[in-house]
Scaffold this motif. Structure first.
Motif, PDB file in Angstrom:
ATOM      1  N   ARG A   1      -2.732  16.821 -16.927  1.00  0.00           N
ATOM      2  CA  ARG A   1      -2.999  15.812 -17.764  1.00  0.00           C
ATOM      3  C   ARG A   1      -2.155  14.507 -17.485  1.00  0.00           C
ATOM      4  O   ARG A   1      -1.477  13.880 -18.724  1.00  0.00           O
ATOM      5  N   LYS A   2      -2.000  14.024 -16.263  1.00  0.00           N
ATOM      6  CA  LYS A   2      -1.467  13.027 -16.097  1.00  0.00           C
ATOM      7  C   LYS A   2      -2.087  11.920 -16.009  1.00  0.00           C
ATOM      8  O   LYS A   2      -3.547  11.569 -16.272  1.00  0.00           O
ATOM      9  N   SER A   3      -1.591  10.452 -16.185  1.00  0.00           N
ATOM     10  CA  SER A   3      -2.012   9.348 -16.519  1.00  0.00           C
ATOM     11  C   SER A   3      -1.521   8.113 -15.581  1.00  0.00           C
ATOM     12  O   SER A   3      -0.583   8.070 -15.228  1.00  0.00           O
ATOM     13  N   ILE A   4      -2.671   6.985 -15.229  1.00  0.00           N
ATOM     14  CA  ILE A   4      -2.196   6.172 -14.846  1.00  0.00           C
ATOM     15  C   ILE A   4      -2.462   4.811 -15.590  1.00  0.00           C
ATOM     16  O   ILE A   4      -3.566   4.564 -16.183  1.00  0.00           O
ATOM     17  N   SER A   5      -1.546   4.114 -15.696  1.00  0.00           N
ATOM     18  CA  SER A   5      -1.405   2.925 -16.811  1.00  0.00           C
ATOM     19  C   SER A   5      -1.098   1.640 -15.846  1.00  0.00           C
ATOM     20  O   SER A   5      -0.562   1.773 -15.141  1.00  0.00           O
ATOM     21  N   GLY A   6      -0.864   0.633 -16.945  1.00  0.00           N
ATOM     22  CA  GLY A   6      -0.705  -0.645 -16.309  1.00  0.00           C
ATOM     23  C   GLY A   6       0.175  -1.370 -17.581  1.00  0.00           C
ATOM     24  O   GLY A   6      -0.088  -0.844 -18.720  1.00  0.00           O
TER      25      GLY A   6
ATOM     26  N   ALA B   1      -9.498  12.364  -8.250  1.00  0.00           N
ATOM     27  CA  ALA B   1      -9.335  13.054  -9.560  1.00  0.00           C
ATOM     28  C   ALA B   1      -8.519  14.087  -9.644  1.00  0.00           C
ATOM     29  O   ALA B   1      -7.919  14.272 -10.788  1.00  0.00           O
ATOM     30  N   PHE B   2      -8.432  14.995  -8.808  1.00  0.00           N
ATOM     31  CA  PHE B   2      -7.603  16.314  -8.884  1.00  0.00           C
ATOM     32  C   PHE B   2      -6.081  15.952  -8.689  1.00  0.00           C
ATOM     33  O   PHE B   2      -5.335  16.880  -8.833  1.00  0.00           O
ATOM     34  N   SER B   3      -5.794  14.595  -8.625  1.00  0.00           N
ATOM     35  CA  SER B   3      -4.402  14.345  -8.628  1.00  0.00           C
ATOM     36  C   SER B   3      -4.116  14.022 -10.164  1.00  0.00           C
ATOM     37  O   SER B   3      -2.675  14.099 -10.376  1.00  0.00           O
ATOM     38  N   ILE B   4      -4.652  13.792 -10.954  1.00  0.00           N
ATOM     39  CA  ILE B   4      -4.591  13.691 -12.533  1.00  0.00           C
ATOM     40  C   ILE B   4      -4.846  14.706 -13.496  1.00  0.00           C
ATOM     41  O   ILE B   4      -4.420  15.021 -14.398  1.00  0.00           O
TER      42      ILE B   4
ATOM     43  N   GLU C   1       0.824  -1.188   0.015  1.00  0.00           N
ATOM     44  CA  GLU C   1       0.063   0.018   0.043  1.00  0.00           C
ATOM     45  C   GLU C   1       0.839   1.272   0.053  1.00  0.00           C
ATOM     46  O   GLU C   1       1.836   1.372   0.838  1.00  0.00           O
ATOM     47  N   ILE C   2       0.554   2.183  -0.915  1.00  0.00           N
ATOM     48  CA  ILE C   2       1.205   3.417  -1.016  1.00  0.00           C
ATOM     49  C   ILE C   2       0.352   4.597  -1.003  1.00  0.00           C
ATOM     50  O   ILE C   2      -0.744   4.438  -1.273  1.00  0.00           O
ATOM     51  N   ASP C   3       0.775   5.866  -0.879  1.00  0.00           N
ATOM     52  CA  ASP C   3      -0.035   7.089  -1.164  1.00  0.00           C
ATOM     53  C   ASP C   3      -0.112   7.444  -2.369  1.00  0.00           C
ATOM     54  O   ASP C   3       0.914   8.136  -2.931  1.00  0.00           O
ATOM     55  N   TRP C   4      -0.986   6.934  -3.281  1.00  0.00           N
ATOM     56  CA  TRP C   4      -0.955   7.068  -4.698  1.00  0.00           C
ATOM     57  C   TRP C   4      -1.102   8.451  -5.012  1.00  0.00           C
ATOM     58  O   TRP C   4      -0.454   9.005  -5.960  1.00  0.00           O
ATOM     59  N   ASN C   5      -1.825   9.352  -4.420  1.00  0.00           N
ATOM     60  CA  ASN C   5      -1.984  10.735  -4.728  1.00  0.00           C
ATOM     61  C   ASN C   5      -0.440  11.555  -4.574  1.00  0.00           C
ATOM     62  O   ASN C   5      -0.266  12.435  -5.313  1.00  0.00           O
ATOM     63  N   ALA C   6       0.078  11.000  -3.387  1.00  0.00           N
ATOM     64  CA  ALA C   6       1.406  11.686  -3.121  1.00  0.00           C
ATOM     65  C   ALA C   6       2.438  11.449  -4.480  1.00  0.00           C
ATOM     66  O   ALA C   6       3.117  12.330  -4.943  1.00  0.00           O
ATOM     67  N   TYR C   7       2.414  10.080  -4.795  1.00  0.00           N
ATOM     68  CA  TYR C   7       3.279   9.828  -6.168  1.00  0.00           C
ATOM     69  C   TYR C   7       2.985  10.542  -7.414  1.00  0.00           C
ATOM     70  O   TYR C   7       3.737  10.727  -7.987  1.00  0.00           O
ATOM     71  N   LEU C   8       1.616  10.692  -7.542  1.00  0.00           N
ATOM     72  CA  LEU C   8       1.049  11.117  -8.682  1.00  0.00           C
ATOM     73  C   LEU C   8       1.589  12.520  -8.823  1.00  0.00           C
ATOM     74  O   LEU C   8       1.677  13.294  -9.723  1.00  0.00           O
ATOM     75  N   GLY C   9       1.866  13.501  -7.537  1.00  0.00           N
ATOM     76  CA  GLY C   9       2.297  14.734  -7.429  1.00  0.00           C
ATOM     77  C   GLY C   9       3.731  14.745  -8.041  1.00  0.00           C
ATOM     78  O   GLY C   9       4.320  15.969  -8.185  1.00  0.00           O
ATOM     79  N   LEU C  10       4.581  13.783  -8.025  1.00  0.00           N
ATOM     80  CA  LEU C  10       5.845  13.638  -8.584  1.00  0.00           C
ATOM     81  C   LEU C  10       6.118  14.008 -10.206  1.00  0.00           C
ATOM     82  O   LEU C  10       7.026  14.282 -10.613  1.00  0.00           O
ATOM     83  N   LEU C  11       4.995  13.700 -10.764  1.00  0.00           N
ATOM     84  CA  LEU C  11       4.771  13.639 -12.298  1.00  0.00           C
ATOM     85  C   LEU C  11       4.719  15.124 -12.954  1.00  0.00           C
ATOM     86  O   LEU C  11       4.304  16.129 -12.128  1.00  0.00           O
ATOM     87  N   LYS C  12       5.481  15.188 -13.982  1.00  0.00           N
ATOM     88  CA  LYS C  12       5.385  16.469 -14.697  1.00  0.00           C
ATOM     89  C   LYS C  12       3.982  16.474 -15.413  1.00  0.00           C
ATOM     90  O   LYS C  12       3.300  15.493 -15.439  1.00  0.00           O
ATOM     91  N   VAL C  13       3.929  17.787 -16.055  1.00  0.00           N
ATOM     92  CA  VAL C  13       2.411  17.591 -17.044  1.00  0.00           C
ATOM     93  C   VAL C  13       2.801  16.664 -18.001  1.00  0.00           C
ATOM     94  O   VAL C  13       3.867  16.426 -18.501  1.00  0.00           O
ATOM     95  N   ASP C  14       1.651  15.877 -18.331  1.00  0.00           N
ATOM     96  CA  ASP C  14       1.527  14.649 -19.358  1.00  0.00           C
ATOM     97  C   ASP C  14       2.761  13.573 -18.754  1.00  0.00           C
ATOM     98  O   ASP C  14       2.683  12.508 -19.511  1.00  0.00           O
ATOM     99  N   GLY C  15       2.819  13.557 -17.594  1.00  0.00           N
ATOM    100  CA  GLY C  15       3.633  12.274 -16.815  1.00  0.00           C
ATOM    101  C   GLY C  15       2.831  11.156 -16.945  1.00  0.00           C
ATOM    102  O   GLY C  15       1.761  11.217 -16.742  1.00  0.00           O
TER     103      GLY C  15
END
Length: 348
Positions: A285-290, A278-281, A248-262
């Protein structure tokens, strides 16, 4: 039918034990392989303990297989006796399916997993690499470069391709800042491969205990995620983050490390749903993928890349009777960085 020896799980609550079983008779397009080494993947543990609720016993695990060709069918053209070869996470697919795509084969219907699955006939159970031999269709066998040691090459067939595929797909290379979350069996391969591609690699690990290793393997930076200052200092830094952990991690915190379009790419498999605001992405214009392993074509490409750059896994080799102890150590992250079974120990 050929007789194989190995270790199998017969129940979710029992240790793996010696097991003798039949392999299928080789067809004209089959390659028979003497298995020399088999890597231990965390997926093996999930499967044999029925944590994914799909186990059918007995199960011979193992989809990181390195060995030597011992026989080939009359229609085989790519391999000959004595060749160094590997087998990964699947051993067949639906070659007649309308949806077939050789570049994205792992996402198409009709895959036959290397173990705990069925051969193409839909009747014969597949059994994996914790054994002394395997019979595989020619199109699902890969060549291991001569300059790479077989033992340390075995984990490339799962751990290696699992990181290579997203690094390639998201264009890791010069000028790209890439973070690898987790410095384990998967993560350390991401460091090696991403660095060889020319990307600027940062490791994000729970602590700094493996920092020396990470920097030696090619990372430019190494940060502890148990330090809140890490997320402040690195905010908006990365083009790509590949998460290899299942914790388990703090997903929103990690998304904050991305650049625009990261992009944040998940290759580890957390047990619980991913909680993301929602406002983490939306801003950025960030994305979460697998991403899941790779096609046969891409896996061979990865092996050739590793041969060119002399990349293999960091391993600890064990005898097969140590496999149950190794499972417990994997769960404690007590390995640097991948266990590999010496199949010759079956004869001991």
């Amino acid at each position: 039918m050929p007789i194989a020896r190995g270790y199998a799980a017969t129940d979710a609550s029992k240790p793996l034990t010696p097991f003798t079983f039949e392999r299928r008779n080789p067809n004209p397009d089959d390659v028979v392989i003497d298995i020399k080494f088999a890597g231990i993947c965390h997926s093996d543990i999930h499967t044999v303990r029925n944590e994914w609720k799909n186990a059918v016993y007995p199960i011979v695990p193992g989809h990181e297989i390195a060995g030597i060709v011992s026989a080939v069918g009359s229609a085989v053209t790519k391999f000959k006796v004595g060749d160094r070869v590997g087998v990964g996470c699947f051993v067949d697919s639906c070659i007649g399916c309308a949806e077939r795509d050789l570049d994205r084969e792992q996402y198409m219907p009709g895959l036959s997993g290397t173990y705990n699955d069925f051969e193409a006939d839909g009747k014969t159970r597949t059994q994996g690499g914790y054994s002394d031999s395997i019979v595989v269709r020619e199109g699902y066998v890969m060549s291991i470069p001569d300059n790479l040691p077989l033992d340390a090459s075995a984990p490339l067939l799962c751990a290696g391709i699992t990181l290579y595929s997203p690094l390639r797909h998201w264009n890791a290379g010069p000028g790209k800042k890439v973070a690898i979350v987790g410095m384990g069996g998967l993560g350390h391969m991401g460091v090696k491969l991403g660095s060889a591609m020319g990307a600027d690699i940062t490791v994000l690990s729970q602590s700094l205990s493996k920092k020396e290793d990470g920097l030696k393997l090619g990372a430019k930076e190494y940060y502890a995620t148990n330090d809140p200052e890490t997320f402040t200092k690195l905010a908006g830094t990365f083009d790509l983050i590949i998460c290899t952990v299942s914790a388990e991690i703090d997903w929103n915190a990690y998304l904050g490390l991305l650049k625009v379009d990261g992009s944040f790419v998940v290759v580890g498999a957390p047990e619980n749903p991913i909680p993301v605001h929602a406002f983490s992405i939306i801003p950025g214009r960030k994305s979460i993928s697998g991403s899941m392993i790779g096609s046969i074509k891409e896996t061979q490409e990865m092996l050739d890349f590793c041969g060119k750059h002399n990349i293999v896994s960091e391993i600890e080799t064990i005898n097969i009777d140590q496999v149950n102890e190794a499972y417990e150590r994997v769960l404690k992250s007590d390995v640097r960085y991948r266990f590999v079974i010496d199949i010759a120990s079956l004869a001991a």
